[in-house]
Design a protein around this motif. Structure first.
Motif, PDB file in Angstrom:
ATOM      1  N   SER A   1      -3.453 -26.705  35.559  1.00  0.00           N
ATOM      2  CA  SER A   1      -2.116 -27.404  35.274  1.00  0.00           C
ATOM      3  C   SER A   1      -2.234 -27.950  34.207  1.00  0.00           C
ATOM      4  O   SER A   1      -3.065 -27.383  33.213  1.00  0.00           O
ATOM      5  CB  SER A   1      -2.025 -28.883  35.767  1.00  0.00           C
ATOM      6  N   VAL A   2      -0.509 -27.206  33.357  1.00  0.00           N
ATOM      7  CA  VAL A   2      -0.785 -27.095  32.163  1.00  0.00           C
ATOM      8  C   VAL A   2      -0.709 -28.303  31.467  1.00  0.00           C
ATOM      9  O   VAL A   2      -0.009 -29.072  31.522  1.00  0.00           O
ATOM     10  CB  VAL A   2       0.272 -26.130  31.720  1.00  0.00           C
ATOM     11  N   LEU A   3      -1.637 -28.528  30.658  1.00  0.00           N
ATOM     12  CA  LEU A   3      -1.829 -30.058  30.128  1.00  0.00           C
ATOM     13  C   LEU A   3      -0.348 -30.335  28.438  1.00  0.00           C
ATOM     14  O   LEU A   3       0.184 -30.995  28.418  1.00  0.00           O
ATOM     15  CB  LEU A   3      -3.324 -30.445  29.528  1.00  0.00           C
ATOM     16  N   LYS A   4      -1.317 -28.951  27.424  1.00  0.00           N
ATOM     17  CA  LYS A   4       0.050 -28.703  26.732  1.00  0.00           C
ATOM     18  C   LYS A   4       0.076 -27.422  26.204  1.00  0.00           C
ATOM     19  O   LYS A   4      -0.040 -26.291  27.004  1.00  0.00           O
ATOM     20  CB  LYS A   4      -0.840 -29.518  25.442  1.00  0.00           C
ATOM     21  N   GLY A   5       0.960 -27.268  25.421  1.00  0.00           N
ATOM     22  CA  GLY A   5       2.087 -25.998  24.900  1.00  0.00           C
ATOM     23  C   GLY A   5       2.856 -25.661  24.843  1.00  0.00           C
ATOM     24  O   GLY A   5       3.746 -26.636  25.108  1.00  0.00           O
ATOM     25  N   PRO A   6       3.627 -24.853  24.462  1.00  0.00           N
ATOM     26  CA  PRO A   6       4.936 -24.826  23.513  1.00  0.00           C
ATOM     27  C   PRO A   6       5.589 -24.390  24.858  1.00  0.00           C
ATOM     28  O   PRO A   6       7.107 -24.806  24.994  1.00  0.00           O
ATOM     29  CB  PRO A   6       4.829 -23.195  23.277  1.00  0.00           C
ATOM     30  N   ARG A   7       4.913 -24.216  25.901  1.00  0.00           N
ATOM     31  CA  ARG A   7       6.223 -24.253  27.369  1.00  0.00           C
ATOM     32  C   ARG A   7       4.662 -24.447  28.359  1.00  0.00           C
ATOM     33  O   ARG A   7       3.939 -24.587  28.819  1.00  0.00           O
ATOM     34  CB  ARG A   7       6.455 -22.817  27.972  1.00  0.00           C
ATOM     35  N   LEU A   8       5.285 -25.872  29.555  1.00  0.00           N
ATOM     36  CA  LEU A   8       5.123 -26.205  30.612  1.00  0.00           C
ATOM     37  C   LEU A   8       5.504 -25.329  31.550  1.00  0.00           C
ATOM     38  O   LEU A   8       6.863 -25.545  32.015  1.00  0.00           O
ATOM     39  CB  LEU A   8       5.368 -27.691  30.468  1.00  0.00           C
TER      40      LEU A   8
END
Length: 284
Positions: A153-160
């Protein structure tokens, strides 16, 4: 005197001893599964992030490669592509590892292979993620606990974006494959963005240095300014364990223009500082 049957049993015992010793070299077996069974979660984590205790353990890992961007359906090569991802893993809990990454890829002229700065009068910039944070958790496979999926799962980033399970399978006795599908359908500041990607990792479970883990990445979706509707990108790469192992031309452009990408984020504190800078400056 040894009988033929006793000799055959001895040979089998020696072969089994060699086989299981070699397949354990990259990662420890899962205590929840039957003895002498390979652990797919630990294997993927160690391969992808470097976190682990096997021969593939590393403070950080680099996934370097190259490929092409094609127009679809004509098949015309619009650009060559090269670049890398750099990652490190931190254990949060049993069966839960957090991956801290950056990645950068450049579009290059298909004729000269020089980095492109414009295409038909429009600016061309590298694909650049100053930070990404993923949570990787152990899934369940009741039918075969030794072949557990990995749940990202994406926790943080410029694009989720939503993630799908990473599925493992053996290809022979000492080679494992992991398929990471990604289907994207999200609203952005520029309108609706739809694309699909597949990341396919292959690892020699004995972790032979002459056969490093490899990666094939395929993507179809919009690629402005090259193609606003649908282009196809195909990329092939392999795993490295130090910045100095990257090709010299990549090291040169990173050292001169993108020093942040010399290593992976140290942890959440650095990521939060980058997020704050993005909110202040309006760009990454």
């Amino acid at each position: 005197m040894l009988t033929n049957k006793m000799i055959s049993m001895l040979q089998l015992a020696l072969w089994l001893s060699f086989f299981f010793t070699s397949t354990w070299a990259f990662s420890a077996p899962n205590p929840k599964s039957s003895p002498n069974v390979f652990d797919t979660f630990d294997t993927f984590i160690e391969m992808r992030t470097g976190f682990g205790k096997g021969n593939g353990a590393s403070e950080e890992v680099y996934w370097m490669g190259e490929g092409q961007l094609y127009d679809s359906p004509s098949g015309k090569i619009l650009a060559n592509v090269d670049g890398f991802d750099v990652s490190r893993g931190i254990e949060i809990a049993d069966g839960h590892v957090r991956q801290f990454s950056r990645k950068i890829f450049w579009f290059r002229d298909p004729g000269t292979n020089e980095i492109m700065t414009e295409y038909k009068g429009k600016p061309v910039k590298p694909i650049k993620y100053d930070w990404q944070v993923f949570d990787l958790k152990r899934g369940e496979n009741e039918a075969d606990p030794s072949m557990t999926p990995i749940l990202p799962s994406v926790l943080k980033g410029p694009r989720l974006v939503p993630c799908m399970p990473v599925i493992p399978r053996f290809a022979g006795k000492e080679q494992m494959m992991f398929q990471c599908p990604l289907f994207i359908d999200v609203e952005t500041h520029f309108g609706r963005y739809q694309a699909w990607e597949f990341y396919d990792y292959i690892i020699d479970t004995t972790f032979n240095e002459n056969r490093p883990p490899s990666l094939a990445w395929s993507r179809q979706g919009p690629n402005p300014p090259f193609n606003a509707d649908s282009g196809v990108m195909h990329f092939m790469g392999h795993r490295l364990t130090s910045f100095e192992d990257l090709p010299e031309h990549i090291q040169k452009v990173v050292n001169e223009d993108y020093p942040l990408f010399q290593s992976a984020p140290d942890g959440m504190e650095e990521v939060e500082m980058l997020e704050a800078a993005l909110q202040t400056n309006g760009k990454s």
